[in-house]
Design an enzyme around this catalytic site. Structure first.
Site, PDB file in Angstrom:
ATOM      1  N   LYS A  73       4.207 -12.550 -24.225  1.00 28.89           N
ATOM      2  CA  LYS A  73       5.954 -12.283 -24.168  1.00 28.89           C
ATOM      3  C   LYS A  73       6.038 -10.791 -24.037  1.00 28.89           C
ATOM      4  O   LYS A  73       6.457 -10.282 -24.984  1.00 28.89           O
ATOM      5  CB  LYS A  73       6.431 -13.012 -25.323  1.00 28.89           C
ATOM      6  N   VAL A  74       5.845 -10.170 -23.020  1.00 25.82           N
ATOM      7  CA  VAL A  74       6.250  -8.884 -22.626  1.00 25.82           C
ATOM      8  C   VAL A  74       7.645  -8.824 -22.465  1.00 25.82           C
ATOM      9  O   VAL A  74       8.292  -9.316 -21.559  1.00 25.82           O
ATOM     10  CB  VAL A  74       5.211  -8.472 -21.718  1.00 25.82           C
TER      11      VAL A  74
END
Length: 311
Positions: A155-156
């Site tokens: 989850k960048v």
């Protein structure tokens, strides 16, 4: 209720949790995050945080992808989060946002030789999508980002620009949500949700190799469908065209819960209403996250003790 954040190792008023405009993560998207639901059960006067450890285990995997090192264990994360929720004292559904990021005030592209920081903030959070009435979706013109660009399993923060473009495109077209496809024109996921089809009583969902996030709500629904409802669940590559002929369609996510999809690009799904299996899964899921299924109590972290419950 006080607006508080865990920031730079301590709890502070939310308005004091500020970063510099030069912060690397702000300039380059070099952060990773999670979203954790706190579900308020008014009858029990209790807030239940859902699958906290699983969320933080995923956060640490995302951190490894961006070379972020934090001085906290899973026990530390859970303790810090619980303490912050208790101090805020909300008596409504909330969204807990942990975020780890490259905190150096440095201009330059890299993920090495930079400082790392961690914060958490909490906001009241109701329905993200209309899970009661169902939603209308459209296939996005934006292709789901591939693993060799930015790993979608992490989850960048910077990756969610593409998701944001897809979401706004859907809204501008008059729909509620977007469905993103892979480069091969197969189903991937929504802008912030995993996606499921139901056809002839069999549930199908795209695999991680089709650019999806390994969703915690997704995994929860798979387990409930198999173990409680006795349904067959397949993780497989799904061509776009299957959407048009499937019996039921729904999306899952921390924000979205279990949300039925009624139509895609103007075509009704099934009879155009909420399908019976989707409705059953949705009911079961809400029972679990609100502490009404004792066999799944291990997924919940009760927030308040009777003595500590907010007035």
């Amino acid at each position: 209720m006080p607006s508080l954040a865990f920031f730079e190792g301590k709890v502070v008023p939310l308005e004091e949790a500020k970063i510099s405009v030069v912060t690397h993560a702000f300039n380059y998207g070099t952060g990773v995050f999670e979203g954790i639901r706190g579900n308020w059960n008014a009858d029990q006067e209790q807030m239940y945080l859902f699958r906290v450890r699983e969320h933080y285990a995923r956060l640490l995997r995302s951190c490894a992808m961006l070379n972020i090192t934090l001085p906290y264990s899973l026990d530390d994360f859970e303790r810090i989060t619980l303490d912050l929720v208790q101090q805020c004292g909300f008596k409504e559904d909330v969204y807990v946002r942990p975020l780890a990021y490259k905190s150096s005030d440095v201009v330059g592209l890299r993920v090495h030789d930079l400082d790392d920081e961690f914060l958490i903030y909490i906001v009241p959070f109701g329905n993200y999508l209309d899970s009661d009435a169902g939603i209308r979706c459209t296939f996005s013109s934006w292709t789901r980002i591939q693993d060799n660009v930015i790993p979608p399993s992490a989850k960048v923060t910077g990756m969610y620009v593409a998701n944001s473009l897809a979401k706004s495109e859907a809204v501008w077209r008059g729909y509620d949500e977007a469905i993103l496809l892979t480069e091969a024109n197969n189903l991937s996921e929504g802008s912030g949700e995993n996606i499921f089809l139901i056809d002839n009583g069999v549930i199908s969902t795209p695999p991680q190799t089709d650019g999806i996030l390994d969703g915690i709500t997704r995994n929860t629904v798979i387990e409930l469908a198999r173990d409680v409802l006795g349904l067959r669940v397949e993780e497989r590559t799904i061509p776009k065209t299957e959407v048009y002929v499937t019996d039921e369609l729904f999306m899952t996510g921390t924000a979205a819960h279990v949300t039925p999809v009624l139509e895609v690009d103007g075509r009704p799904i099934g009879n155009g209403g909420i399908g019976p299996i989707t409705a059953e899964l949705q009911k079961l899921y809400f029972e679990v996250i609100n502490g009404k299924r004792d066999e799944y109590a291990h997924w919940l972290t009760p927030t308040y003790t009777p003595a500590a419950a907010p007035a």
